[in-house]
Design a protein around this motif. Structure first.
Motif, PDB file in Angstrom:
ATOM      1  N   UNK A 250     -13.263 -21.339  -9.552  1.00 43.18           N
ATOM      2  CA  UNK A 250     -14.218 -20.815  -8.579  1.00 43.18           C
ATOM      3  C   UNK A 250     -14.098 -19.341  -8.262  1.00 43.18           C
ATOM      4  N   UNK A 251     -13.093 -18.658  -8.838  1.00 45.89           N
ATOM      5  CA  UNK A 251     -13.001 -17.199  -8.690  1.00 45.89           C
ATOM      6  C   UNK A 251     -13.634 -16.486  -9.872  1.00 45.89           C
ATOM      7  N   UNK A 252     -14.156 -17.258 -10.820  1.00 46.76           N
ATOM      8  CA  UNK A 252     -14.721 -16.675 -12.029  1.00 46.76           C
ATOM      9  C   UNK A 252     -16.186 -16.322 -11.885  1.00 46.76           C
ATOM     10  N   UNK A 253     -16.743 -15.832 -12.953  1.00 44.41           N
ATOM     11  CA  UNK A 253     -18.106 -15.310 -12.995  1.00 44.41           C
ATOM     12  C   UNK A 253     -19.136 -16.335 -12.508  1.00 44.41           C
ATOM     13  N   UNK A 254     -19.331 -17.405 -13.254  1.00 47.52           N
ATOM     14  CA  UNK A 254     -20.383 -18.358 -12.919  1.00 47.52           C
ATOM     15  C   UNK A 254     -20.027 -19.174 -11.685  1.00 47.52           C
ATOM     16  N   UNK A 255     -18.812 -19.694 -11.659  1.00 46.47           N
ATOM     17  CA  UNK A 255     -18.440 -20.627 -10.594  1.00 46.47           C
ATOM     18  C   UNK A 255     -18.415 -19.974  -9.219  1.00 46.47           C
ATOM     19  N   UNK A 256     -18.095 -18.680  -9.135  1.00 49.41           N
ATOM     20  CA  UNK A 256     -18.095 -18.033  -7.817  1.00 49.41           C
ATOM     21  C   UNK A 256     -19.512 -17.962  -7.253  1.00 49.41           C
ATOM     22  N   UNK A 257     -20.510 -17.790  -8.117  1.00 54.35           N
ATOM     23  CA  UNK A 257     -21.910 -17.839  -7.660  1.00 54.35           C
ATOM     24  C   UNK A 257     -22.271 -19.245  -7.186  1.00 54.35           C
ATOM     25  N   UNK A 258     -21.760 -20.259  -7.882  1.00 58.52           N
ATOM     26  CA  UNK A 258     -22.002 -21.638  -7.464  1.00 58.52           C
ATOM     27  C   UNK A 258     -21.399 -21.891  -6.093  1.00 58.52           C
ATOM     28  N   UNK A 259     -20.172 -21.420  -5.873  1.00 59.68           N
ATOM     29  CA  UNK A 259     -19.517 -21.581  -4.574  1.00 59.68           C
ATOM     30  C   UNK A 259     -20.361 -20.958  -3.470  1.00 59.68           C
ATOM     31  N   UNK A 260     -20.849 -19.746  -3.694  1.00 55.73           N
ATOM     32  CA  UNK A 260     -21.693 -19.084  -2.687  1.00 55.73           C
ATOM     33  C   UNK A 260     -22.915 -19.929  -2.346  1.00 55.73           C
ATOM     34  N   UNK A 261     -23.567 -20.479  -3.373  1.00 60.50           N
ATOM     35  CA  UNK A 261     -24.772 -21.276  -3.146  1.00 60.50           C
ATOM     36  C   UNK A 261     -24.449 -22.575  -2.413  1.00 60.50           C
ATOM     37  N   UNK A 262     -23.333 -23.201  -2.752  1.00 63.74           N
ATOM     38  CA  UNK A 262     -22.933 -24.439  -2.076  1.00 63.74           C
ATOM     39  C   UNK A 262     -22.665 -24.192  -0.589  1.00 63.74           C
TER      40      UNK A 262
END
Length: 314
Positions: A8-20
């Motif tokens: 979740x600190x990476x490129x794609x997953x950090x954006x997913x975390x923000x959206x969640x």
């Protein structure tokens, strides 16, 4: 919903975390920060700085008890997987098994897993559907497909719901400029610095470039849709590397020309994903054009370049 995001600190997953978090889910992040960055992690997410291979992952599941796991932690460099296949397999296969074991033990309802177009290998059709033959050319493609197979097995044996998302070439803000996966960021950074990007081969190889916010939307849809299925996440649009370079050169205002070098082992000549199934089972289609996504990415890279220059002059 309680959602654990690996990587979740990476490129794609950090954006997913923000959206969640924007949707008011309770989110935890597991990331060993080998390629991710702590500054990418949303401050409202719980953060566990551990490797998915560590026994400490058990404690995270025991304490957080996720209803859903979104699994992005992985070794993603195709060239590295050829140089270090054991490391690739340990991270992507054994790491995924460790996550799956914890899901079963702690009664996680669903796992959403990031996979890749690399599982397909050389295309037998201009646009690749999910039933395309599996013929990966790199250890990365092999390890991703093996992980998929384990997920399907655990789903059948343990009634674990899953959605496997096979990504095309994802680009956007926060993408690193290391390794071949970040071609957009690499090109943009070099053009902004007045340096010549390197294109391997003749540049007529075709890719399916999809903006990160469209990928985020697919993950959000998979929270409640796409039961026990494997789905392509791409635009279905074929873009050559030369055309991509032209877009980025115009956006950066650079007059620099690329440097062409020999093709690399494991590189696929053409790759483009059919997204018809995603539209059906996830009610998802990409909404961002390549031009708009690239413009946002270039603005982000330009801001990072200015920040870096300012820091060096302090």
């Amino acid at each position: 919903m309680r959602i654990l995001v690996t990587g979740g600190a990476g490129f794609i997953a950090s954006h997913i975390v923000d959206a969640l978090i924007e949707q008011r889910h309770t989110v935890a992040v597991v990331d060993k920060l080998s390629t991710g960055f702590v500054e990418n992690i949303n401050k409202r997410a719980r953060f566990y700085p551990i490797d998915i291979l560590d026994d400490a992952l058990e404690d995270v599941f025991a304490v957080f008890r996720p209803e859903v796991v979104i699994h992005h932690a992985a070794q993603i460099d195709g060239q590295m997987s050829l140089r270090q296949p054991r490391f690739d397999a340990e991270t992507n296969i054994i790491g995924t098994l460790n996550v799956l074991e914890r899901c079963i033990e702690h009664k996680t309802r669903k796992i959403i897993c990031a996979s890749s177009a690399a599982v397909y290998g050389p295309p037998a059709a201009p646009v690749i559907r999910e039933d395309h033959p599996i013929r990966p050319l790199t250890g990365y493609g092999i390890s991703k497909y093996t992980s998929e197979t384990y997920i399907r097995m655990y789903g059948e044996q343990h009634n674990l719901d899953f959605t496997i998302l096979r990504y095309a070439n994802v680009y956007g803000e926060r993408q690193g400029a290391k390794g071949e996966a970040g071609v957009v960021s690499i090109f943009a950074d070099r053009l902004l610095a007045g340096e010549a990007p390197i294109i391997y081969g003749d540049g007529e190889q075709v890719r399916d470039f999809i903006y990160v916010k469209d990928v985020v939307a697919a993950n959000l849809q998979a929270l409640s849709l796409g039961h026990c299925c494997t789905v392509n996440i791409g635009t279905g649009e074929r873009t050559s590397v030369n055309r991509l370079f032209g877009f980025l050169r115009d956006l950066t205002g650079s007059g620099t020309q690329p440097v062409y070098q020999a093709e690399r082992t494991g590189d696929i000549k053409h790759s483009c994903l059919d997204n018809t199934l995603a539209a059906s089972v996830l009610a998802w289609r990409p909404v961002h054009t390549l031009e708009s996504g690239l413009a946002s990415t270039v603005r982000d890279r330009a801001g990072l370049a200015v920040t870096a220059r300012n820091q060096t002059t302090l």
